[in-house]
Scaffold this active site. Sequence first.
Site, PDB file in Angstrom:
ATOM      1  CD1 TRP B 101      39.762  41.417  46.225  1.00 44.33           C
ATOM      2  CD2 TRP B 101      41.773  41.329  47.182  1.00 44.33           C
ATOM      3  NE1 TRP B 101      39.645  40.683  47.386  1.00 44.33           N
ATOM      4  CE2 TRP B 101      40.856  40.611  47.990  1.00 44.33           C
ATOM      5  CE3 TRP B 101      43.110  41.422  47.587  1.00 44.33           C
ATOM      6  CZ2 TRP B 101      41.244  39.991  49.186  1.00 44.33           C
ATOM      7  CZ3 TRP B 101      43.489  40.790  48.769  1.00 44.33           C
ATOM      8  CH2 TRP B 101      42.561  40.082  49.550  1.00 44.33           C
ATOM      9  CG  ASP B 172      44.827  39.492  41.827  1.00 47.51           C
ATOM     10  OD1 ASP B 172      44.691  38.259  41.718  1.00 47.51           O
ATOM     11  OD2 ASP B 172      44.635  40.117  42.882  1.00 47.51           O
ATOM     12  CE  LYS B 196      40.144  34.338  45.855  1.00 43.43           C
ATOM     13  NZ  LYS B 196      39.513  34.545  47.128  1.00 43.43           N
TER      14      LYS B 196
END
Lengths: 360, 360
Positions: B101, B172, B196
């Site tokens: 990511w 992030d 999430k």
Amino acid sequence: MRVYNFSAGPAMLPLAVLERAQSELTDWKGSGMSVVEVSHRGKDFVSCAEQAEVLLREVLAVPDNYKVLFLQGGASAQFDAVPMNLSAPGDVVSFLRTGSWSGKAVAGARRQGLQVEVIADQKDSNYTTVPAPSEYEIAPGSSYLHYTPNETIGGVEFDHIPETGGAPLVADTSSTILSRPLDVSAYGLIYAGAQKNMGPAGLCVVIVRDDLIGKARPATPSVLEYAGMAAADSMLNTPPTFAIYLLGLVLEWIAETGGLAAMGERNQAKAAALYGAIDSSDFYSNPVATNARSWTNVPFLMADPSLDKTFVAEAAQAGLTNLGGHRSVGGMRASIYNAMPAQGVQALIDFMADFERRNG
Amino acid sequence: MRVYNFSAGPAMLPLAVLERAQSELTDWKGSGMSVVEVSHRGKDFVSCAEQAEVLLREVLAVPDNYKVLFLQGGASAQFDAVPMNLSAPGDVVSFLRTGSWSGKAVAGARRQGLQVEVIADQKDSNYTTVPAPSEYEIAPGSSYLHYTPNETIGGVEFDHIPETGGAPLVADTSSTILSRPLDVSAYGLIYAGAQKNMGPAGLCVVIVRDDLIGKARPATPSVLEYAGMAAADSMLNTPPTFAIYLLGLVLEWIAETGGLAAMGERNQAKAAALYGAIDSSDFYSNPVATNARSWTNVPFLMADPSLDKTFVAEAAQAGLTNLGGHRSVGGMRASIYNAMPAQGVQALIDFMADFERRNG
């Protein structure tokens, strides 16, 4: 318990769809999980998204040489994404301006550095008209022509598909998609926010002809770049899974209730009944030119605007909600998308007559 | 009927939240309408969104000089939006690369024309480590330093907050937000996809310090431009209403269950139990450096990878779903976000022991 909800969007959805989603919200397909809890890359959700696309292609008769993309950011994101994907800075593009939303599309194109030629602007009519085909011509060398077939706020709808002389035609179909059959092959690209006729807010459907894909500017954000999204089946990143799932259920409902031909007939009849009631009364009026009246968004005014609030409040009491007009237009607005049954329109017509008797 | 769902995202949500949403999906607050059918500009939904923001600010202790934005496009959209809003083309930016990511964030910054200095890249460890503070230094003149506190795929988590020498720190936080207390004031900007710990896919929360707003490049798409979105309370266009509504319910659940301090203790205990089981076995292993082990995403391997499929299939039969590892890591991965109860982790530990007995 349910009301007739005339909201312009997010808007009424078919009760059967909501009840189906409700019944399986904690346990989808016997998985012991909600559809909002499963991986978008798992086979169940991939199949769900594929089925939504297959159904959309069937219901809307999307030709094989068009990609269907499920994106985020609403139609508003496409005000920037279309220029980013279809043009280079400095390109000439032609726009038809018929109201608020086409105006926002113009602003997006200008933000992306295009030379925007507004080849027709209905400002002089206070955006209550559409231009006749003879009144405009695409600007030479235009990368595309953009228009808004239906202006949700003004209730103004094109009675023809614009001629482009071969340039791609681009349309924001947010408030009319799936309301009737559409000749997708007449367009280079159509886009639509889901929250009128397709499902909840948070999903934007883009249908784009293959030859227009792959020319995006290098700095186009990946989530708005058509080629990458098409190659990844719209799953370059996590898609809005609940909205795609609901879209699939809505499409099943459309298919089961006769498809777009039948839907179009019902919608035309609903609109005809409501405009008929307005026209046959001296108490109500619709400000839009007869040939440009929207099937889906029907604004109406009373001679005495001080009655507007009472109308909206009493209608809500009677189970007819969200009838307040947009602040830029005033009066009332009835949005009568696919999920609004004829009985709901008739209930509104009856209420209007009663309100007129009591206040006329 | 419900299972323990270890999906990395979209992920398990609290059953109480889903049941509440289920109970009112066709009739929200006695309105006769679903929350997905009401106008985002109506007072009921405006209040719902305001309440979600108020609760988020309370639960996460967001300082007053930060804006909370509810955007679309997921964290992936922010890979482009952060550079567009916080820097000019050619600016130097510093990145810590600890996995997949953060690599995508690097790609986004490069796409937006930045001079990206990857000041630490854990490639040599196959992304199983985080750099020590002494091992990196922000590049001089950096507009900001970006890192990914937790890599969802690798299960690698920072054990410290990077030092930036005064430059804005950007993170992030998709897979850790709301999993424990967070010192928001250490950051210039944090962003997180909702799917999430916050709700369904389709919502991205951006928390950004006031002084960093208002410097966006002119061609930033309006739906990704922080100043315009902040001024419009994230309703420049139609927001993802269902996701914001669910976020509010999730935040209520967090507040009712003791807030982030209690949540952090529970999550730490869950992770400790699972790593303990892995470490005490010769059959299972975790590839991540001890100081960099994720609280939320726990990959584990068996010496014989040919058993992986059997493990995942038998676990699913036992009501422990979505345990397959990411294809780039292999083996298994248990994502144990807020909604995964300790009993679910214990059930997994018990299953692992049983599987080892039968296959070890």
